[in-house]
Design a protein around this motif. Structure first.
Motif, PDB file in Angstrom:
ATOM      1  N   ASP A   2     -41.512   7.432-109.550  1.00 54.76           N
ATOM      2  CA  ASP A   2     -41.720   6.998-108.651  1.00 54.76           C
ATOM      3  C   ASP A   2     -41.776   7.801-107.425  1.00 54.76           C
ATOM      4  OD1 ASP A   2     -39.396   6.226-107.011  1.00 54.76           O
ATOM      5  OD2 ASP A   2     -39.574   4.303-107.872  1.00 54.76           O
ATOM      6  N   GLU A   3     -42.736   7.571-106.110  1.00 60.09           N
ATOM      7  CA  GLU A   3     -42.434   8.420-105.143  1.00 60.09           C
ATOM      8  C   GLU A   3     -40.841   8.222-104.354  1.00 60.09           C
ATOM      9  OE1 GLU A   3     -44.393   8.412-100.646  1.00 60.09           O
ATOM     10  OE2 GLU A   3     -45.775   7.817-102.300  1.00 60.09           O
ATOM     11  N   ARG A   4     -40.271   7.660-104.424  1.00 66.42           N
ATOM     12  CA  ARG A   4     -39.068   7.380-103.870  1.00 66.42           C
ATOM     13  C   ARG A   4     -38.287   8.361-104.655  1.00 66.42           C
ATOM     14  NH1 ARG A   4     -37.430   1.318-103.487  1.00 66.42           N
ATOM     15  NH2 ARG A   4     -37.805   1.296-105.782  1.00 66.42           N
ATOM     16  N   GLU A   5     -37.876   8.179-106.001  1.00 68.10           N
ATOM     17  CA  GLU A   5     -37.462   9.573-106.454  1.00 68.10           C
ATOM     18  C   GLU A   5     -38.049  10.894-106.232  1.00 68.10           C
ATOM     19  OE1 GLU A   5     -34.715  10.329-109.349  1.00 68.10           O
ATOM     20  OE2 GLU A   5     -35.237   8.670-108.226  1.00 68.10           O
ATOM     21  N   TRP A   6     -39.065  11.685-107.192  1.00 68.53           N
ATOM     22  CA  TRP A   6     -39.409  12.917-106.592  1.00 68.53           C
ATOM     23  C   TRP A   6     -39.047  13.243-104.510  1.00 68.53           C
ATOM     24  CZ3 TRP A   6     -42.692  13.453-102.952  1.00 68.53           C
ATOM     25  CH2 TRP A   6     -44.420  12.794-102.733  1.00 68.53           C
ATOM     26  N   LEU A   7     -39.149  11.955-103.396  1.00 61.49           N
ATOM     27  CA  LEU A   7     -39.142  12.605-102.729  1.00 61.49           C
ATOM     28  C   LEU A   7     -37.374  12.925-102.487  1.00 61.49           C
ATOM     29  CD1 LEU A   7     -40.525  12.741-100.091  1.00 61.49           C
ATOM     30  CD2 LEU A   7     -40.000  10.387 -99.584  1.00 61.49           C
ATOM     31  N   ARG A   8     -36.824  12.065-102.831  1.00 59.66           N
ATOM     32  CA  ARG A   8     -35.440  12.097-102.813  1.00 59.66           C
ATOM     33  C   ARG A   8     -35.558  13.676-102.912  1.00 59.66           C
ATOM     34  NH1 ARG A   8     -30.777  11.795-106.256  1.00 59.66           N
ATOM     35  NH2 ARG A   8     -32.318  10.912-107.780  1.00 59.66           N
TER      36      ARG A   8
END
Length: 268
Positions: A2-8
């Motif tokens: 999800d977006e939170r994971e790749w962004l982190r």
């Protein structure tokens, strides 16, 4: 993912890159402080006179290109998701006496409209190596279009996606041009000189040229030009040779492929 994971993952990776890049010969911050210009001559020519323009630089990293536009008379805003990179950029602006014409905001691209409180600009600039960090170009182009006032333009200079198909020598096709699936990378070094990274994992996406142009057009922007170039900024392949102007290209007499491209589009 999800977006939170790749962004982190990507933010941690780029925060870590800052300590390496700030000391690297590649970015040459001492040279920049002494007046060196990091912008490529062809980009300066294609952007045109920026004096007096309000310019937004998305994914500005440590701000050298952003501040180079400020040196040319633009009022600039740099946006980057790495707080560490923005800290360096703000320090450079202060050191170079450009703080009144340059500000830097911490935000990822997709959240930039909120971070900038809906502010609009005369020009949006994005330099090489930016789009690979974004999964959704339709969403990116919407941010770009909404950041421009009527009559404003976006200028994108990028590495050509054809280069991702070739082997290390640049001689054989080894990759699928149309493979746009996310790639989880784990590399101990960044693309500059310097020590190993501590945060080595990142997530990247490939984007065919048609996807880039279609995203901009789909956001309501009129394409002024799309220009492909046989030169690039670094030794992308072992077969490339460095020219007098400092750019790299395939040797004379052998077939070439586009190594970079530039798009300029206008909000009408």
């Amino acid at each position: 993912m999800d977006e939170r994971e790749w962004l982190r993952l990507n933010r941690e990776n780029w925060d870590d890159r800052v300590r390496v890049h700030a000391e690297s010969a590649f970015y040459d911050l001492p040279g920049f402080r002494a007046g060196a210009d990091p912008l490529r001559a062809v980009e300066v020519a294609e952007m045109g006179d920026v004096a007096g323009l309000r310019l937004l630089h998305l994914q500005c990293h440590m701000g050298q290109d952003t501040l180079a536009w400020a040196r040319r008379g633009a009022e600039v805003t740099g946006v980057d998701f790495s707080a560490a990179a923005v800290e360096v950029a703000r320090g450079l602006a202060e050191e170079e006496g450009l703080a009144e014409r340059a500000r830097f905001v911490v935000s990822d691209v997709y959240a930039a409209r909120e971070a900038l409180e809906g502010e609009r600009f005369d020009a949006v600039y994005t330099g090489g190596g930016s789009l690979v960090w974004l999964p959704d170009l339709t969403r990116w182009a919407a941010v770009v279009a909404d950041s421009l006032r009527p009559g404003g333009f976006v200028y994108l200079a990028e590495f050509h996606p054809v280069t991702d198909m070739l082997d290390e020598a640049g001689e054989r096709v080894v990759g699928d041009y149309f493979d746009t699936s996310p790639g989880r990378e784990d590399h101990p070094y960044t693309y500059t000189d310097g020590p190993e990274l501590e945060r080595t994992v990142s997530v990247q996406w490939r984007h065919p040229l048609g996807e880039v142009v279609s995203a901009l057009a789909g956001a309501g922007l009129r394409i002024d030009f799309l220009r492909e170039r046989p030169t690039t900024m670094f030794q992308r392949f072992t077969a490339l040779e460095r020219g007098a102007a400092g750019e790299f290209a395939f040797p004379a007499g052998r077939p070439s492929v586009p190594l970079m491209y530039a798009v300029r589009a206008v909000r009408e």
